[in-house]
Design a protein around this motif. Structure first.
Motif, short mmCIF file in Angstrom:
data_model
loop_
_atom_site.label_atom_id
_atom_site.label_comp_id
_atom_site.label_asym_id
_atom_site.label_seq_id
_atom_site.Cartn_x
_atom_site.Cartn_y
_atom_site.Cartn_z
N SER A 76 134.72 -63.77 32.95
CA SER A 76 134.93 -62.57 33.74
C SER A 76 134.58 -61.35 32.89
CB SER A 76 136.37 -62.49 34.23
OG SER A 76 137.23 -62.09 33.16
N ARG A 87 144.51 -55.94 32.77
CA ARG A 87 143.54 -55.41 33.72
C ARG A 87 143.12 -56.49 34.72
NH1 ARG A 87 140.10 -51.26 32.24
NH2 ARG A 87 139.27 -51.63 34.33
N ASP A 89 141.85 -56.25 37.52
CA ASP A 89 140.58 -55.94 38.18
C ASP A 89 139.39 -56.54 37.43
OD1 ASP A 89 141.41 -53.96 36.20
OD2 ASP A 89 139.56 -52.88 36.70
N LEU A 90 139.46 -56.58 36.10
CA LEU A 90 138.35 -57.13 35.32
C LEU A 90 138.25 -58.64 35.49
CD1 LEU A 90 138.59 -55.08 32.00
CD2 LEU A 90 137.15 -54.66 34.00
N ARG A 92 138.54 -60.17 38.15
CA ARG A 92 137.95 -60.45 39.47
C ARG A 92 136.44 -60.26 39.49
NH1 ARG A 92 142.47 -56.75 41.08
NH2 ARG A 92 144.28 -58.12 41.46
N ARG A 93 135.87 -59.82 38.37
CA ARG A 93 134.44 -59.56 38.31
C ARG A 93 133.78 -60.40 37.24
NH1 ARG A 93 135.89 -54.00 37.77
NH2 ARG A 93 134.64 -53.90 35.88
N ARG A 153 140.42 -64.47 37.71
CA ARG A 153 141.34 -64.37 38.85
C ARG A 153 140.69 -65.05 40.05
NH1 ARG A 153 146.34 -61.92 37.10
NH2 ARG A 153 145.79 -60.77 35.21
N GLY A 196 134.60 -57.54 46.24
CA GLY A 196 135.17 -56.21 46.40
C GLY A 196 135.59 -55.86 47.82
N THR A 199 139.67 -59.86 51.19
CA THR A 199 141.07 -59.77 50.77
C THR A 199 141.73 -61.14 50.88
OG1 THR A 199 141.95 -59.30 52.99
CG2 THR A 199 141.14 -57.42 51.68
#
Length: 256
Positions: A76, A87, A89-90, A92-93, A153, A196, A199
């Motif tokens: 990721s 973090r 959010d990181l 998830r990418r 994630r 992004g 959900t």
């Protein structure tokens, strides 16, 4: 009833209740604290939970267990474990370099084995669930190489599916460990995910996969394969897709 009779009744009740739960109930006390045995058990469970979160993911172990199946390794955007935990959010990418090297095809499904919050769960159950699930899919299904994802994630699967051109993604991920289970695996199914945008309302989840104490592989794989077939019929997962296997019996997996 005297206090002695009440205490005796409670002693008789707790063993029967404990047979139906892994929760710590009726532990008793020693003075103002827990009996030593139960206190040590609690400390050991806490240590196991911490180890599950912080132990490094070893994709080589999963790849070895999947010998004969093509695999791809990715990371990721979280560069290390502390960053991953701080973090979300990181996690998830995808790492940009790894994303560029993913194979592209017209896949019906891609399986992602992700460390999540318990690498132990993935090491012990990830490969077995991939094999058990793929064994139930019709041979005409186009299954992408298995993606082994580090510092990941659940939503990282959206990025993987989008990059590889897969219609749906199944993410097997280590769940957040608790005081009664540090090796619980979750399975998240998403149809046509959008990075992004998608959900959790668009996902189906199977939790607590960890035989012999949790859901068995064959049970979880049967439910998951059935959901995958229904997802292709309905063009949807999440709130638009319900697990009807228990109520109506198993459904055949859609081949087309």
């Amino acid at each position: 009833m005297t206090n002695g009779h009440i205490a005796a009744a409670e002693r008789d009740l707790w063993p029967a209740l404990r047979r139906h739960t892994q929760a710590r109930i009726g532990l008793g006390r020693a003075g103002s604290g827990l009996p030593t045995r139960h206190r040590l058990e609690l400390q050991a469970a806490h240590a196991a939970a911490r180890d599950a979160v912080h132990s490094p993911f070893r994709p080589d172990l999963v790849a070895e267990a999947l010998r004969g199946e093509p695999t791809v390794r990715v990371r990721s955007a979280a560069p290390d474990r502390p960053t991953y935990l701080q973090r979300p959010d990181l996690g998830r990418r995808l790492d940009a370099t790894d994303r560029a090297h993913l194979p592209v095809g017209e896949w019906d499904v891609v399986f992602v084995v992700a460390d999540g919050l318990s690498s132990r769960a993935v090491h012990e159950h990830g490969a077995a669930m991939v094999r058990a699930t793929t064994a139930l899919l019709p041979t005409v299904w186009r299954v992408a190489p298995v993606v082994l994802a580090e510092q990941a994630r659940v939503a990282l699967g959206d990025d993987v599916a989008s990059a590889m051109g897969a219609e749906m993604v199944v993410v097997f991920v280590g769940e957040r460990p608790g005081m009664s289970a540090a090796d619980s695996l979750g399975a998240y199914l998403t149809y046509r995910p959008e990075p992004g945008v998608t959900t959790d309302a668009s996902r189906n989840c199977l939790s607590n996969i960890r035989p012999p104490s949790g859901m068995a592989y064959e049970v979880a794989a049967g439910k998951l394969a059935g959901l995958m077939g229904r997802a292709r019929e309905l063009w949807a997962t999440g709130v638009g897709l319900k697990d009807e296997a228990d109520a109506a019996g198993p459904r055949p997996v859609v081949a087309g």
